[in-house]
Motif scaffolding. Sequence first.
Motif, PDB file in Angstrom:
ATOM      1  N   THR A  49      68.374  44.147  50.358  1.00  0.00           N
ATOM      2  CA  THR A  49      67.511  44.798  49.092  1.00  0.00           C
ATOM      3  C   THR A  49      68.071  44.925  47.775  1.00  0.00           C
ATOM      4  N   ILE A  50      66.893  45.024  46.750  1.00  0.00           N
ATOM      5  CA  ILE A  50      67.507  45.110  45.634  1.00  0.00           C
ATOM      6  C   ILE A  50      68.365  46.388  45.256  1.00  0.00           C
ATOM      7  N   ASP A  51      68.367  47.321  46.271  1.00  0.00           N
ATOM      8  CA  ASP A  51      69.148  48.517  46.134  1.00  0.00           C
ATOM      9  C   ASP A  51      70.305  48.537  46.991  1.00  0.00           C
ATOM     10  N   GLY A  52      70.438  47.063  47.620  1.00  0.00           N
ATOM     11  CA  GLY A  52      71.828  46.760  48.313  1.00  0.00           C
ATOM     12  C   GLY A  52      71.822  47.227  49.895  1.00  0.00           C
ATOM     13  N   LYS A  53      70.627  47.521  50.696  1.00  0.00           N
ATOM     14  CA  LYS A  53      70.681  47.740  51.771  1.00  0.00           C
ATOM     15  C   LYS A  53      70.306  46.580  52.464  1.00  0.00           C
ATOM     16  N   PRO A  54      70.841  46.474  53.832  1.00  0.00           N
ATOM     17  CA  PRO A  54      70.470  45.009  54.493  1.00  0.00           C
ATOM     18  C   PRO A  54      69.104  45.065  55.218  1.00  0.00           C
ATOM     19  N   LEU A  55      68.571  44.059  55.251  1.00  0.00           N
ATOM     20  CA  LEU A  55      67.169  44.010  55.789  1.00  0.00           C
ATOM     21  C   LEU A  55      67.044  42.689  56.434  1.00  0.00           C
ATOM     22  N   VAL A 112      64.779  44.391  39.383  1.00  0.00           N
ATOM     23  CA  VAL A 112      65.164  46.284  39.615  1.00  0.00           C
ATOM     24  C   VAL A 112      64.525  46.954  38.536  1.00  0.00           C
ATOM     25  N   ASP A 113      64.401  46.582  37.364  1.00  0.00           N
ATOM     26  CA  ASP A 113      63.553  47.379  36.312  1.00  0.00           C
ATOM     27  C   ASP A 113      62.247  47.445  36.760  1.00  0.00           C
ATOM     28  N   TYR A 114      61.563  46.223  37.109  1.00  0.00           N
ATOM     29  CA  TYR A 114      59.901  46.084  37.404  1.00  0.00           C
ATOM     30  C   TYR A 114      59.938  47.065  38.656  1.00  0.00           C
ATOM     31  N   HIS A 126      64.969  40.006  46.505  1.00  0.00           N
ATOM     32  CA  HIS A 126      64.858  39.095  45.437  1.00  0.00           C
ATOM     33  C   HIS A 126      65.204  37.710  46.025  1.00  0.00           C
ATOM     34  N   ASP A 127      64.358  36.659  46.011  1.00  0.00           N
ATOM     35  CA  ASP A 127      64.419  35.407  46.544  1.00  0.00           C
ATOM     36  C   ASP A 127      64.410  34.377  45.398  1.00  0.00           C
ATOM     37  N   LYS A 128      65.380  33.290  45.333  1.00  0.00           N
ATOM     38  CA  LYS A 128      65.315  32.675  44.466  1.00  0.00           C
ATOM     39  C   LYS A 128      64.803  31.127  45.178  1.00  0.00           C
ATOM     40  N   GLY A 129      64.078  31.117  46.065  1.00  0.00           N
ATOM     41  CA  GLY A 129      63.291  30.066  46.805  1.00  0.00           C
ATOM     42  C   GLY A 129      63.489  29.811  48.208  1.00  0.00           C
ATOM     43  N   THR A 130      64.598  30.363  48.791  1.00  0.00           N
ATOM     44  CA  THR A 130      64.552  29.986  50.160  1.00  0.00           C
ATOM     45  C   THR A 130      63.685  30.444  51.165  1.00  0.00           C
ATOM     46  N   LEU A 131      63.545  31.863  51.050  1.00  0.00           N
ATOM     47  CA  LEU A 131      62.618  32.667  51.940  1.00  0.00           C
ATOM     48  C   LEU A 131      60.923  31.993  51.444  1.00  0.00           C
ATOM     49  N   ALA A 132      60.745  32.103  50.337  1.00  0.00           N
ATOM     50  CA  ALA A 132      59.423  31.580  49.857  1.00  0.00           C
ATOM     51  C   ALA A 132      59.508  30.078  50.489  1.00  0.00           C
ATOM     52  N   ARG A 133      60.268  29.296  50.820  1.00  0.00           N
ATOM     53  CA  ARG A 133      60.030  27.875  51.192  1.00  0.00           C
ATOM     54  C   ARG A 133      60.119  28.139  52.643  1.00  0.00           C
ATOM     55  N   ASP A 134      60.748  28.891  53.477  1.00  0.00           N
ATOM     56  CA  ASP A 134      60.574  29.034  54.824  1.00  0.00           C
ATOM     57  C   ASP A 134      59.417  29.660  55.239  1.00  0.00           C
ATOM     58  N   TYR A 135      58.468  30.664  54.347  1.00  0.00           N
ATOM     59  CA  TYR A 135      57.411  31.069  54.719  1.00  0.00           C
ATOM     60  C   TYR A 135      56.428  30.265  53.845  1.00  0.00           C
ATOM     61  N   SER A 136      56.301  29.184  53.365  1.00  0.00           N
ATOM     62  CA  SER A 136      55.482  28.375  52.626  1.00  0.00           C
ATOM     63  C   SER A 136      54.722  29.223  51.546  1.00  0.00           C
ATOM     64  N   ALA A 137      55.702  29.999  51.038  1.00  0.00           N
ATOM     65  CA  ALA A 137      55.110  30.554  49.796  1.00  0.00           C
ATOM     66  C   ALA A 137      55.533  30.185  48.542  1.00  0.00           C
ATOM     67  N   GLU A 138      56.106  29.111  48.487  1.00  0.00           N
ATOM     68  CA  GLU A 138      56.762  28.559  47.139  1.00  0.00           C
ATOM     69  C   GLU A 138      56.006  28.195  46.047  1.00  0.00           C
ATOM     70  N   TYR A 139      54.506  28.076  46.354  1.00  0.00           N
ATOM     71  CA  TYR A 139      53.744  27.049  45.362  1.00  0.00           C
ATOM     72  C   TYR A 139      52.728  28.256  44.733  1.00  0.00           C
ATOM     73  N   ALA A 140      52.697  29.412  45.325  1.00  0.00           N
ATOM     74  CA  ALA A 140      51.533  30.343  44.741  1.00  0.00           C
ATOM     75  C   ALA A 140      51.813  31.636  45.039  1.00  0.00           C
ATOM     76  N   VAL A 141      51.906  32.668  43.848  1.00  0.00           N
ATOM     77  CA  VAL A 141      52.060  34.091  43.935  1.00  0.00           C
ATOM     78  C   VAL A 141      50.841  34.392  43.543  1.00  0.00           C
ATOM     79  N   PRO A 142      50.225  35.685  43.924  1.00  0.00           N
ATOM     80  CA  PRO A 142      50.782  36.410  45.161  1.00  0.00           C
ATOM     81  C   PRO A 142      50.576  35.443  46.655  1.00  0.00           C
ATOM     82  N   THR A 143      51.403  35.650  47.390  1.00  0.00           N
ATOM     83  CA  THR A 143      51.060  35.007  48.998  1.00  0.00           C
ATOM     84  C   THR A 143      51.649  36.188  49.649  1.00  0.00           C
ATOM     85  N   THR A 144      50.637  36.455  50.761  1.00  0.00           N
ATOM     86  CA  THR A 144      50.975  37.459  51.755  1.00  0.00           C
ATOM     87  C   THR A 144      50.835  36.815  53.138  1.00  0.00           C
TER      88      THR A 144
END
Length: 178
Positions: A49-55, A112-114, A126-144
């Motif tokens: 997570t952005i505060d360093g905890k594994p998830l 983090v500031d946000y 904070h994902d720079k594309g990998t998870l969004a791609r895996d979940y087919s969420a790379e083309y539109a936000v928000p995606t739930t």
Amino acid sequence: MKLRIVVIGLLGIAAGYLAFSSLRQTEEAGDSDAVEFEFAAAPDFSSNTIDGKPLSLESLKGEVVLVNFWATWCAPCRIEMPMLKSLQSEFGDEGLRIVGISVDEDDTDIVVDYAAEFQFNYPILHDKGTLARDYSAEYAVPTTVVIDRSGNVRHRIIGLVEEELLRTIVEELLAERS
């Protein structure tokens, strides 16, 4: 010069029409193609997570998991966030786990500031594309993406989601037992 002004004006009108159409579609999300129903195993993830905890998704097994892909620059995302915080507060004790995933390409410090501004009551990655791609969420936000207690993707909602629709989905899945 006049042609340039006309072209810019037409582009502005087209952009306004597309924005209006998009808003109207999300208002009718319950009746549109914005809500996809699925039943496939959710891609596993493991990150900090952005505060360093594994998830990891594995650590949330047995819970209903709502994964919300968003960005700091996304106005509809900003609209959804108070609702997501409210749902986490209301249903967390019943087994709902919300995970927010920022897809901002910028430095994590911006995320983090946000997050500090919004005071999320659920973990943020904070994902720079990998998870969004895996979940087919790379083309539109928000995606739930809503995952049931068995780890299957049950719903993918593209765009701003109405609270009533999301509440109904969450309540139904919390009532199911894996």
